[in-house]
Design a protein around this motif. Structure first.
Motif, PDB file in Angstrom:
ATOM      1  N   ARG A 125       7.832  -0.863  -9.425  1.00 19.38           N
ATOM      2  CA  ARG A 125       6.461  -0.656  -8.951  1.00 19.38           C
ATOM      3  C   ARG A 125       5.482  -0.905 -10.097  1.00 19.38           C
ATOM      4  O   ARG A 125       5.663  -0.388 -11.200  1.00 19.38           O
ATOM      5  CB  ARG A 125       6.265   0.761  -8.423  1.00 19.38           C
ATOM      6  CG  ARG A 125       7.058   1.081  -7.168  1.00 19.38           C
ATOM      7  CD  ARG A 125       6.961   2.553  -6.837  1.00 19.38           C
ATOM      8  NE  ARG A 125       5.560   2.978  -6.798  1.00 19.38           N
ATOM      9  CZ  ARG A 125       5.181   4.243  -6.945  1.00 19.38           C
ATOM     10  NH1 ARG A 125       6.070   5.197  -7.172  1.00 19.38           N
ATOM     11  NH2 ARG A 125       3.897   4.560  -6.891  1.00 19.38           N
ATOM     12  N   VAL A 126       4.446  -1.702  -9.811  1.00 20.56           N
ATOM     13  CA  VAL A 126       3.465  -2.090 -10.829  1.00 20.56           C
ATOM     14  C   VAL A 126       2.067  -1.753 -10.315  1.00 20.56           C
ATOM     15  O   VAL A 126       1.716  -2.081  -9.176  1.00 20.56           O
ATOM     16  CB  VAL A 126       3.561  -3.591 -11.151  1.00 20.56           C
ATOM     17  CG1 VAL A 126       2.485  -4.006 -12.143  1.00 20.56           C
ATOM     18  CG2 VAL A 126       4.947  -3.923 -11.680  1.00 20.56           C
ATOM     19  N   SER A 127       1.270  -1.100 -11.133  1.00 23.71           N
ATOM     20  CA  SER A 127      -0.097  -0.745 -10.747  1.00 23.71           C
ATOM     21  C   SER A 127      -1.046  -1.911 -10.994  1.00 23.71           C
ATOM     22  O   SER A 127      -0.744  -2.827 -11.763  1.00 23.71           O
ATOM     23  CB  SER A 127      -0.584   0.473 -11.527  1.00 23.71           C
ATOM     24  OG  SER A 127      -0.746   0.148 -12.900  1.00 23.71           O
ATOM     25  N   ALA A 150       0.850  -1.187   0.000  1.00 27.32           N
ATOM     26  CA  ALA A 150       0.000   0.000   0.000  1.00 27.32           C
ATOM     27  C   ALA A 150       0.882   1.232   0.000  1.00 27.32           C
ATOM     28  O   ALA A 150       1.771   1.371   0.849  1.00 27.32           O
ATOM     29  CB  ALA A 150      -0.920   0.000   1.216  1.00 27.32           C
ATOM     30  N   ARG A 151       0.637   2.124  -0.923  1.00 27.03           N
ATOM     31  CA  ARG A 151       1.397   3.360  -0.963  1.00 27.03           C
ATOM     32  C   ARG A 151       0.906   4.350   0.084  1.00 27.03           C
ATOM     33  O   ARG A 151       1.609   5.292   0.429  1.00 27.03           O
ATOM     34  CB  ARG A 151       1.268   3.999  -2.351  1.00 27.03           C
ATOM     35  CG  ARG A 151       1.896   3.210  -3.451  1.00 27.03           C
ATOM     36  CD  ARG A 151       3.394   3.146  -3.334  1.00 27.03           C
ATOM     37  NE  ARG A 151       4.010   4.452  -3.468  1.00 27.03           N
ATOM     38  CZ  ARG A 151       5.311   4.670  -3.343  1.00 27.03           C
ATOM     39  NH1 ARG A 151       6.119   3.683  -3.046  1.00 27.03           N
ATOM     40  NH2 ARG A 151       5.805   5.892  -3.488  1.00 27.03           N
ATOM     41  N   ARG A 152      -0.303   4.130   0.582  1.00 25.38           N
ATOM     42  CA  ARG A 152      -0.884   5.032   1.580  1.00 25.38           C
ATOM     43  C   ARG A 152      -1.340   4.201   2.769  1.00 25.38           C
ATOM     44  O   ARG A 152      -2.422   3.630   2.770  1.00 25.38           O
ATOM     45  CB  ARG A 152      -2.050   5.802   0.968  1.00 25.38           C
ATOM     46  CG  ARG A 152      -2.423   7.069   1.718  1.00 25.38           C
ATOM     47  CD  ARG A 152      -3.549   7.777   1.015  1.00 25.38           C
ATOM     48  NE  ARG A 152      -3.844   9.073   1.613  1.00 25.38           N
ATOM     49  CZ  ARG A 152      -4.919   9.801   1.347  1.00 25.38           C
ATOM     50  NH1 ARG A 152      -5.803   9.359   0.472  1.00 25.38           N
ATOM     51  NH2 ARG A 152      -5.107  10.964   1.929  1.00 25.38           N
ATOM     52  N   MET A 181      -7.081   1.244   0.505  1.00 21.17           N
ATOM     53  CA  MET A 181      -7.108   0.122  -0.432  1.00 21.17           C
ATOM     54  C   MET A 181      -7.059   0.576  -1.892  1.00 21.17           C
ATOM     55  O   MET A 181      -6.784  -0.229  -2.784  1.00 21.17           O
ATOM     56  CB  MET A 181      -8.356  -0.727  -0.196  1.00 21.17           C
ATOM     57  CG  MET A 181      -8.345  -1.472   1.138  1.00 21.17           C
ATOM     58  SD  MET A 181      -6.928  -2.589   1.282  1.00 21.17           S
ATOM     59  CE  MET A 181      -7.202  -3.296   2.907  1.00 21.17           C
ATOM     60  N   GLU A 182      -7.333   1.857  -2.130  1.00 21.09           N
ATOM     61  CA  GLU A 182      -7.239   2.367  -3.494  1.00 21.09           C
ATOM     62  C   GLU A 182      -5.790   2.590  -3.913  1.00 21.09           C
ATOM     63  O   GLU A 182      -5.529   2.849  -5.091  1.00 21.09           O
ATOM     64  CB  GLU A 182      -8.017   3.682  -3.612  1.00 21.09           C
ATOM     65  CG  GLU A 182      -9.508   3.556  -3.359  1.00 21.09           C
ATOM     66  CD  GLU A 182     -10.215   2.788  -4.455  1.00 21.09           C
ATOM     67  OE1 GLU A 182      -9.718   2.797  -5.595  1.00 21.09           O
ATOM     68  OE2 GLU A 182     -11.262   2.175  -4.176  1.00 21.09           O
ATOM     69  N   SER A 183      -4.865   2.531  -2.973  1.00 16.11           N
ATOM     70  CA  SER A 183      -3.454   2.803  -3.280  1.00 16.11           C
ATOM     71  C   SER A 183      -2.632   1.526  -3.385  1.00 16.11           C
ATOM     72  O   SER A 183      -1.399   1.595  -3.424  1.00 16.11           O
ATOM     73  CB  SER A 183      -2.852   3.712  -2.205  1.00 16.11           C
ATOM     74  OG  SER A 183      -2.726   3.034  -0.966  1.00 16.11           O
TER      75      SER A 183
END
Length: 416
Positions: free
Chosen positions: A303-305, A80-82, A247-249
């Motif tokens: 990093r992969v989205s 998680a980035r956030r 969870m959106e990050s």
């Protein structure tokens, strides 16, 4: 003795005697009977119990575009980035905790409350100081009004020589002193008001709120415990109320070997499969290549989205495998044939000198010759012979033939 005439008569062929029977007709009859038996056996086999098979759907690659091939695979984890460990801004005793693991919260929602006794006492003290400062302003203002009137009156009398100039100057000094005292009182009132605002913030700091929308993944404190934004040591003081994740990050971080990092480009398409859901292919793209290498592992972090943002199946720290795909434009330049469908390689078998697949149609299988393209992982590109949406048999047995009756193994399991 036998005469010569008798010997000659013995050598004559008797035309009235029937010739021996021929065996040609017998062999023809046996051959016909064998063919009938074989055809009957085939018909009986096809009309018998259906063969249970597993099937898969043919997927369209798309017209005017090429299939994306994996140039590299790498393993990593969902991160998680956030993410934040939410804590109070002050040290205090927890009065109540309003969160549980797995709970969704909104930005600004109250997560916990601390004991506000000390903060409220400080706010009451600041409010009293502000009231005292305002009362002092009123008192000095009244005195200044009187002093200004006295100074104005003495100014008229000193011009008429009815009072001494010393009395007049004393009145002026009194007026100026009160003016300075009024300015000081007003500044003291401003300081008291600021102190009250700080005390109000202190009371507000006893309420812990969510900094952003997310899901609680850990509850770290209970009522009665002491929490502090700084670690007090000794293990008796909590540093947070809980852990909140946006969870959106969520994204995936993978480590790619130095020898292969040249194949990865920012923005290139990817396909991610979670270890928990290996059949679920999540599209995405490369966000960034971290410009630092791990000398111990000889890897570079990428990093992969994920295009499945907000899906409850994706959670932090899940294992994942990422396939880095070629760009469609590069495929279009390299491929002369860009149409076709995608079929599992397990559905393609050799029959004689042909590559074929068995299509399930109306409870029977139809053998289709194929024109194959490239190998794409566990799938094959089929240029001709199949259409998108058709069901093909996976791992067809050697005895499977065109026209045989079949049933799906999945359907049989559901009925049982």
């Amino acid at each position: 003795m036998t005469t010569s005439a008798e010997l000659l008569n013995a050598l004559k062929i008797d035309r009235n005697v029937a010739p021996p029977p021929s065996r040609k007709g017998l062999w023809i009859g046996l051959a016909v009977a064998g063919v009938v038996l074989v055809v009957g056996a085939v018909i009986a086999l096809r009309a018998g119990k259906p063969v249970a098979v597993r099937t898969a759907e043919v997927v369209a690659i798309g017209t005017g575009g090429a299939a994306s091939a994996a140039v590299l695979d790498a393993s990593g984890y969902v991160v998680a980035r956030r993410m934040a460990t939410v804590s109070a801004k002050i040290t205090g005793r927890v009065r109540e905790v309003l969160i549980e693991e797995g709970q969704k919260v909104k930005e600004g929602q109250v997560l916990a409350r601390l004991d506000p006794v000390d903060a409220e006492a400080q706010r009451a003290l600041s409010a009293s100081q502000l009231a005292a400062s305002e009362s002092q302003i009123a008192s000095v203002q009244a005195q200044l009004t009187q002093a200004e009137a006295d100074a104005a009156r003495l100014a008229t009398l000193v011009q008429q020589s009815l009072v001494s100039r010393a009395q007049y100057e004393q009145a002026l000094a009194q007026r100026d002193t009160l003016r300075a005292q009024l300015a000081t009182a007003r500044r003291n009132a401003q300081v008291a008001a600021a102190s009250l605002r700080i005390a109000d913030n202190g009371v507000d700091n006893t309420v812990v709120r969510a900094p952003f929308d997310g899901v609680i993944i850990a509850k770290a404190a209970q009522p009665g415990e002491i929490v502090s934004p700084l670690s007090a040591g000794g293990g008796f003081t909590r540093t947070g109320i809980g852990t909140l994740v946006d969870m959106e990050s969520l994204e995936v971080e993978v480590e790619v070997g130095e020898a292969y990092i040249g194949r990865v480009k920012p923005g290139m398409p990817t396909q991610t499969a979670l270890n928990a859901y290996p059949d679920w292919k999540i599209p995405g793209k490369v966000i960034a290549i971290i410009p630092a290498a791990d000398r111990g592992k000889a890897t570079v972090k990428v990093r992969v989205s994920l295009d499945a943002r907000g899906d409850p199946r994706v959670v932090p720290d899940m294992g994942a495998r990422v396939s880095f795909l070629e760009e469609a434009d590069a495929q279009r330049r390299n491929e002369t044939e860009t149409t076709g469908v995608l079929v599992p390689a397990a559905a393609i078998v050799r029959r004689g000198d042909k590559d074929v697949a068995f299509v399930v149609s109306g409870g029977k299988v139809v053998e289709r010759p194929l024109v194959l393209g490239r190998t794409l992982g566990d799938d094959r590109q089929v240029l001709r012979g199949l259409s998108a949406g058709e069901q093909v048999v996976l791992e067809p047995p050697e005895t499977l033939a065109d026209g045989m009756r079949v049933t799906r193994a999945d359907d049989d399991e559901e009925q049982q």
